[in-house]
Design an enzyme around this catalytic site. Structure first.
Site, PDB file in Angstrom:
ATOM      1  N   GLY B 148       7.173 -39.973  18.879  1.00 45.68           N
ATOM      2  CA  GLY B 148       6.163 -39.114  19.482  1.00 45.68           C
ATOM      3  C   GLY B 148       4.793 -39.377  18.874  1.00 45.68           C
ATOM      4  N   CYS B 149       3.764 -38.876  19.544  1.00 48.01           N
ATOM      5  CA  CYS B 149       2.399 -39.126  19.089  1.00 48.01           C
ATOM      6  C   CYS B 149       2.118 -38.434  17.758  1.00 48.01           C
ATOM      7  CB  CYS B 149       1.401 -38.689  20.156  1.00 48.01           C
ATOM      8  SG  CYS B 149       1.671 -37.036  20.827  1.00 48.01           S
ATOM      9  N   TYR B 150       2.413 -37.137  17.675  1.00 50.02           N
ATOM     10  CA  TYR B 150       2.174 -36.426  16.408  1.00 50.02           C
ATOM     11  C   TYR B 150       3.008 -37.020  15.263  1.00 50.02           C
ATOM     12  CZ  TYR B 150      -0.285 -32.466  18.718  1.00 50.02           C
ATOM     13  OH  TYR B 150      -1.160 -31.657  19.397  1.00 50.02           O
ATOM     14  N   THR B 152       3.987 -40.021  14.810  1.00 53.48           N
ATOM     15  CA  THR B 152       3.446 -41.316  14.377  1.00 53.48           C
ATOM     16  C   THR B 152       2.305 -41.114  13.388  1.00 53.48           C
ATOM     17  OG1 THR B 152       4.097 -42.413  16.422  1.00 53.48           O
ATOM     18  CG2 THR B 152       2.308 -43.433  15.174  1.00 53.48           C
TER      19      THR B 152
END
Lengths: 345, 345, 345, 345
Positions: B148-150, B152
């Site tokens: 996921g973005c967060y 990462t």
């Protein structure tokens, strides 16, 4: 009641003027600016055209003291401390939006402001103008040190929990985010449009002048010396501050229980709105207004309390609260002249 | 090498297509969309006009498996788990940008995603695609669960400190902020322009699906079961994530010392740039690129370590890292096709 | 004086409520919403929490007529025309912010609105509420068709030149730009945050409903049938309209001469501020206020007159002007309740 | 092929560097800055950290001419004219992104730039680098005057109609809107974040330096002396220009017919994309890319042609087109190094 605003070209002064114009009890008599002495306000701020057609003047303490009842200083650091002592001595009340009289300890001022403090006798006299918390002292004050924007949002969000001892004061951590107007009208690459738009920046890590201000009040309120973690970020918007406040619950309490306590804590204070439905306020929901909206979440999984406190940095975080303090000082209804709804959207 | 992208109308797919178009080793052969089957991509995304003139197709596992070497799933939750097992069985490699195969524990998946998990055998096989940390496993994988973005931004900022044991893992708190594109292209009042512009919102307090994902990896890396505080905010900008990470230093170390360790930790990883001059990255400084920039500040006064980690949520936080994982998988230079500089300003 | 607002969940209604709350002559008694009947306003608009705690009601013409003196319709097209005739008959005054009663010609309404017009007898009775131009008729009206946002900015900028015959009416071209709140609160991909942020769009080329409204008034004022070119653009900001108006000067006049005429034209109208110093207003300079600011430039090289007219689309372009019309209707000072300065910055 | 960029701290230079870094045919050998001589580029632009680690140098014509094949000047007005003549004489090719060599008439330069023109012999030699129109001359040039941002969008949108004689050249009016990055990195109150955010401004009415540039080319192309109306606006976004172009059709033609002609006019030019489906491009649809997207609308009611032409002001409006001209000059594929898709969203 005759009023002067000093620091006429900054955003703080401009917001004061917006509210003073419609305030039924006072008359804005002078706008003073060192750098723009002799210039029409509307030449610097065309949105005032035809409505506020005053010319800015130089600061003359003697003359001010003869004609003015109360002065707002909306100046950078290191200005008001030069003038406030003699104004006070001449019977003019002063509300200082700068940080010159906020820190009681001269050592702390020197360390964080990197300059010499105001005369200690006047610092001692100054009342910290967090309206909802220090209303009784404000009513008696001649000199009010109006709180900083971050401290206002943060302290209003923290003090009820601290007083009720539901949190461990040593665990307090605040992640604060501000719109760009907090940086003022002075030019810098940091707030150049093309550098700041579509951008999010952390700044002044561990160095922000509002850290000792928050710590001083929290220490007073808790009765012990507190050191906090406080971090600041610039968000690509003009107005608004959000303090996201974290602390360990001493023992777990449900969100609703904490909300109920906060709500009762602020029940006689119309400008603090605690969200009783569990919703979390966003900054737009106080835009242009003097409200501080507070949302609360207690996380059973982690034992953390999170408090979200939002204000308009230029209103409740500066000029609106200054007017609120003037209202307190003169015994007027606290909402006089600042009872505007937020502008939405 | 023939590639298909599934989920053709979302922002994740569109970013994959941007990078795949210029990738020298692969050919984008199919774009698949359930809802827009039969529609030209450029009718939905006019910025592709004349350059990517493909028509979206329905998903046909059988046919895919005959013509395609690798499939990217850029779909919402609960889609890829239906198709990936049979694709894997037919020898097609899969990189899944959704959360379906990230959580190893089915109980955790059920709790946080509120739906039934993917078949456990495939979850067990899936390699978590945090490229800089799990490169060796990624090279061997058939199925990559792209982070996921967060997670990462957060994990790249935390893992070096955790591994080096300079922080107390129980003290980790992450205040994360995201641009609005992370919410996707689906309409909702929350991300309606007039509601989100000039606004800052905290959301999903204590409920975000990325919490167990971060905890799972941190627990693996530290060897103990960790519970973290992780809070998410929407910032009025399209792209960019900043994770502001706080943790107690086990014993005080100077900022420079920690920077040096981080720098050496990532020295063979071109996409993680640790700021050695003490500067703090802003999100714009990675805009449109696959970089994760990291700034570090150790506060002697509080004993806290602060790590600021920024990425472009749609690139390193999704499609860019997916391409990076494809490069690892096939043994190509990790920067192939994604070596763009950030777009500034 | 008891007031009802119909269309309670739209931005127009919310702005009406902001102004009515502080208006000293009226009481907001009812907020009516078809879709949200029974819901608390503050549940839909949390910024009203604790201040406006009303529950939305269904529309009941009979009951309204017994308790209410004046109704504001802040509804989409095709709503007010169903209710206004019977309200008028029962003696309730109506100010309609929608377009239902603006076009005098039923053919024109059918063509541009693609639906059947309001009953002609009431259309004939309706006074077009461009306050500065039609104040005398507004004072006598029972039904006021409040102007559209674009027509307000455009007509206030054009009418003095047209009346003074300094421009060739056949040469009029208007390039108009609006903030996104003009599109309302209804969800659409066009105004999805990630699609509209950092973007500039032209829309409805040659099709905008405000074209016949502007042409009707210009034709009345000039005495000849006029066809104009009018183009609309969406700008990535929430509030503000700028009409950039171009026309050929019949004979060249200097900028100052034209400014002087405009200034004298509006001298008794506090809400129109003609910039006499040659400065050009930007939209922020009227933000949140009822002002229309006008800048003028006559180009000797080209013989063109350019007029820049800016308003806040939700205030002077909708709710603020509606209140101004109510003030006219009841003979109150025209600034009552809407004398706020713009919010700057 | 060795390349130098002069003017290293401006946005134009930074975009050149972004494209040159990935350009397969050239090597960026020097970055020159008068004001920042001796400073690392990444200290001024941290987004270049670890990737472009060059130190800026002072300008030394002699030394440049020994090592460099081609120089890009991304400097303000009045710089390149001092250096280009001697560089040309020493055999270095020059692409000038400033306006110093664009206007053929010295009187016109003096009037609009308020300074003395470049040596006429070199002005005469300079080829105007509008790539799609003057490709044949560009291939032969030693000195290319790269077009301004507004002229690029405007001329690409106008020239086909002008050449085909479908419009009356005397009726041309252009309402142009730009993102703020066009104003560069120099600080000014006008583009201070808090002044420009949520704001829309018209500026330089009738005074913009791009007016004579557009008129010169239109006059050349039409064979008659043309005077146009051209107005500029600043929009609250970083990148993007939209020219909304209006002209009278000499005789009415349907939109489709005009689109077909435009499409055929640009059929061999991949960077100009004429929308054949009647859709109208927005600026975001070319963001970060070298495309110019064109939408067309012919209004039967008014007899006006409207052309909407959008570019990224820093790419096709400056650095991207400069690279395109370099590609033409050396006979490389015109898309080399600049074939990126727009970044969306």
């Amino acid at each position: 009641m005759k009023i002067a605003v000093i620091g006429g070209t900054g955003y703080g002064a401009i917001e004061l003027i917006r509210f003073l114009k419609n305030h039924p009890k006072v008359e804005l008599t002078k706008v003073i600016s060192h750098s723009q002495n002799g210039t029409k306000l509307s030449a610097v701020y065309p949105h005032l055209t035809d409505v506020i057609e005053m010319t800015m003047e130089a600061l003359d303490v003697e003359e001010l003291s003869k004609t003015i009842d109360l002065v707002f200083f909306a100046t950078p650091s290191n200005v008001s401390k030069e003038y406030i002592p003699s104004l006070i001595e001449k019977g003019v009340k002063c509300i200082d939006l700068s940080g010159d009289f906020r820190l009681k300890s001269p050592e702390s001022y020197e360390r964080w402001y990197q300059s010499s403090p105001a005369p200690q006798a006047y610092v001692d006299k100054a009342v910290y103008g967090l309206s909802e918390i220090y209303g009784d002292q404000i009513k008696q004050a001649n000199l009010i040190a109006n709180p900083g924007c971050y401290p206002t949002a943060t302290l209003l969000g923290l003090i009820p929990a601290l007083k009720q001892q539901v949190i461990d004061p040593k665990s307090i951590l605040i992640d604060a985010k501000s719109g760009v107007s907090g940086a003022g009208r002075g030019l810098s690459l940091n707030v150049h449009y093309s550098e700041m738009n579509e951008n999010l920046k952390a700044y002044k890590l561990g160095q922000h002048k509002h850290i000792p201000e928050i710590e001083q009040i929290l220490s007073n309120e808790s009765g012990e010396d507190l050191t906090i973690t406080f971090m600041t970020h610039l968000v690509p918007m003009t107005r608004g501050i959000m303090s996201t406040i974290y602390a360990d619950l001493t023992e777990f309490k449900k969100t609703d229980e904490i909300i109920a306590f906060y709500h009762s804590f602020y029940q006689n204070h119309p400008f603090v709105r605690v969200r009783t439905d569990g919703s979390i306020p966003s900054t737009r929901e106080v835009y242009g207004s003097n409200y501080c909206d507070i949302g609360i979440y207690a996380d059973e999984r982690t034992g953390k309390l999170t408090v979200i406190s939002v204000i308009d940095n230029l209103v409740k975080g500066a000029s609106g609260q200054a007017i609120q303090n003037m209202n307190l000082l003169y015994g007027w209804d606290v909402q006089t002249g600042i009872d505007h709804l937020p502008i939405y959207p």
